[in-house]
Design a protein around this motif. Structure first.
Motif, PDB file in Angstrom:
ATOM      1  N   ASN A   1       1.398  13.861 -18.449  1.00 49.39           N
ATOM      2  CA  ASN A   1       2.144  13.051 -19.410  1.00 49.39           C
ATOM      3  C   ASN A   1       1.285  12.723 -20.623  1.00 49.39           C
ATOM      4  OD1 ASN A   1       5.019  11.987 -18.871  1.00 49.39           O
ATOM      5  ND2 ASN A   1       4.100  11.966 -16.823  1.00 49.39           N
TER       6      ASN A   1
ATOM      7  N   GLN B   1       2.039   6.390 -11.221  1.00 40.25           N
ATOM      8  CA  GLN B   1       2.186   7.255 -10.070  1.00 40.25           C
ATOM      9  C   GLN B   1       3.137   8.403 -10.448  1.00 40.25           C
ATOM     10  OE1 GLN B   1       0.467   6.787  -7.239  1.00 40.25           O
ATOM     11  NE2 GLN B   1      -0.454   4.926  -8.097  1.00 40.25           N
ATOM     12  N   ARG B   2       2.927   9.562  -9.834  1.00 44.81           N
ATOM     13  CA  ARG B   2       3.839  10.689 -10.087  1.00 44.81           C
ATOM     14  C   ARG B   2       5.271  10.288  -9.722  1.00 44.81           C
ATOM     15  NH1 ARG B   2       3.861  16.360 -10.513  1.00 44.81           N
ATOM     16  NH2 ARG B   2       1.589  16.461 -10.396  1.00 44.81           N
TER      17      ARG B   2
ATOM     18  N   SER C   1       2.760  14.869 -13.819  1.00 46.19           N
ATOM     19  CA  SER C   1       1.758  13.940 -13.293  1.00 46.19           C
ATOM     20  C   SER C   1       1.320  12.992 -14.407  1.00 46.19           C
ATOM     21  CB  SER C   1       0.553  14.712 -12.757  1.00 46.19           C
ATOM     22  OG  SER C   1      -0.128  15.353 -13.825  1.00 46.19           O
TER      23      SER C   1
END
Length: 365
Positions: free
Chosen positions: A158, A126-127, A154
């Motif tokens: 990544n 998850q962000r 995000s």
């Protein structure tokens, strides 16, 4: 005038030489070159050679010529060794930096497994997450593996950033390996050159090795030095006159910029600027040119308020820098004297020809 100024030794075989008397050539011809100490001691030496006519000549030649050449050879050897050792240290430091960059690239490539695992587990991220725990399918027993993340990015960003760093590291390692090979070859050549310099015994072999490698040579010219170490004025007949700005600039002008046959002027007995008149070969300066240069030497000295000033005139090749002397201090082995009486109109005309000042005023307009 062919008048004897000094005699040493005071008596010579076959004739008497006295100070102040007219000098006459020896009736017997002399060799054009003096013999070395070994030649003067061989049985081939005749009674009419240099050693016979001038008993001190062979000794002085040995002391002041041969020893001077040996000292110059030693200086040039030290200069060449200093340059090559400096280049060697620089290359060795570069190798160390390249090896450090190689290790960084290796550490980045080790995260390729993290990138692949993260790519297949994006649904778990998850962000804002700082890390994620995934199953390591590449390791026996499939243990859990913790992958660090950038919480600002995000999950997709990544992954993309991690793959981008891996591609960069792979390209970087190829370039680093090529540079390491080149630098190692340069180090090997420098080490061989240093060993060769220590064995060379002639100036002809040493002189080429005292030059900096191509690409590092400082391209200097009179026009570049002109902007930094001296002012340029123009004489009545259109000739340039260079005047040193500071004591260090005086050294730069006299010892590095000026040529041996250029004329050099300085107020006698007073501190002040060095003045140089650039000369072409076989060129004779006019009297106006000499007076203009002497006027500038007087103006840029502590004698500027004097009415009558003596100015030394010589060639640059007769100016020497004593060992340990302060900036601007030199000695002159031979010179002429110009007895100068300052002319305000002449000085005003010369100061108006300051080339740099004129260009600045033109830009201002």
């Amino acid at each position: 005038e062919q008048i004897i100024l000094q005699v040493y030794p005071p008596t010579h075989r076959g004739r008497v030489l006295q100070r102040g008397e007219p000098y006459e050539l020896h009736p017997n011809p002399l060799p054009s070159n003096p013999p070395t100490e070994q030649q003067s001691m061989t049985s081939e030496s005749s009674p009419e050679d240099w050693n016979h006519h001038f008993p001190m000549h062979a000794v002085l030649y040995q002391k002041y010529v041969i020893e001077a050449e040996a000292k110059r050879l030693q200086r040039m050897r030290q200069l060449a060794l200093k340059q090559k050792r400096t280049q060697l240290k620089k290359a060795q430091r570069l190798i160390q930096n390249l090896e450090r960059d190689w290790r960084r690239c290796e550490a980045t490539l080790e995260r390729e497994r993290d990138a692949e695992l993260l790519k297949h587990n994006l649904h778990q991220v998850q962000r804002g997450d700082g890390e994620v725990v995934v199953t390591d399918y590449y390791e026996e027993g499939m243990p859990e593996r913790i992958i660090a993340l950038n919480p600002v990015l995000s999950p997709k960003e990544n992954v993309e950033k991690l793959f981008h760093r891996i591609r960069r590291a792979r390209r970087g390692m190829e370039a680093i390996m090529q540079r390491i090979e080149r630098v190692e070859s340069e180090i090997s050549q420098l080490q061989e050159t240093i060993e060769a310099i220590q064995q060379l015994n002639t100036l002809e072999e040493l002189l080429p090795l005292t030059q900096l490698p191509q690409g590092q040579q400082k391209q200097t010219s009179r026009s570049q030095d002109r902007r930094s170490c001296y002012r340029e004025y123009t004489s009545l007949d259109g000739k340039p006159i260079w005047v040193g700005r500071t004591n260090r600039d005086n050294d730069e002008l006299t010892l590095r910029v000026a040529k041996g046959n250029d004329l050099w002027l300085h107020v006698r007995g007073w501190s002040g600027s060095h003045v140089v008149i650039p000369q072409q070969r076989k060129e004779s300066p006019s009297s106006d040119l000499l007076i203009d240069a002497a006027t500038l030497a007087a103006h840029f000295s502590r004698a500027r308020k004097q009415t009558h000033i003596d100015v030394m005139l010589t060639n640059v090749k007769y100016v020497r820098k004593p060992k340990g002397a302060l900036p601007g201090q030199v000695t002159v082995t031979q010179d002429r004297n110009i007895a100068l009486r300052l002319e305000p109109n002449r000085l005003t005309r010369l100061l108006q020809t300051d080339k740099k000042k004129a260009l600045q005023e033109k830009k201002g307009d």
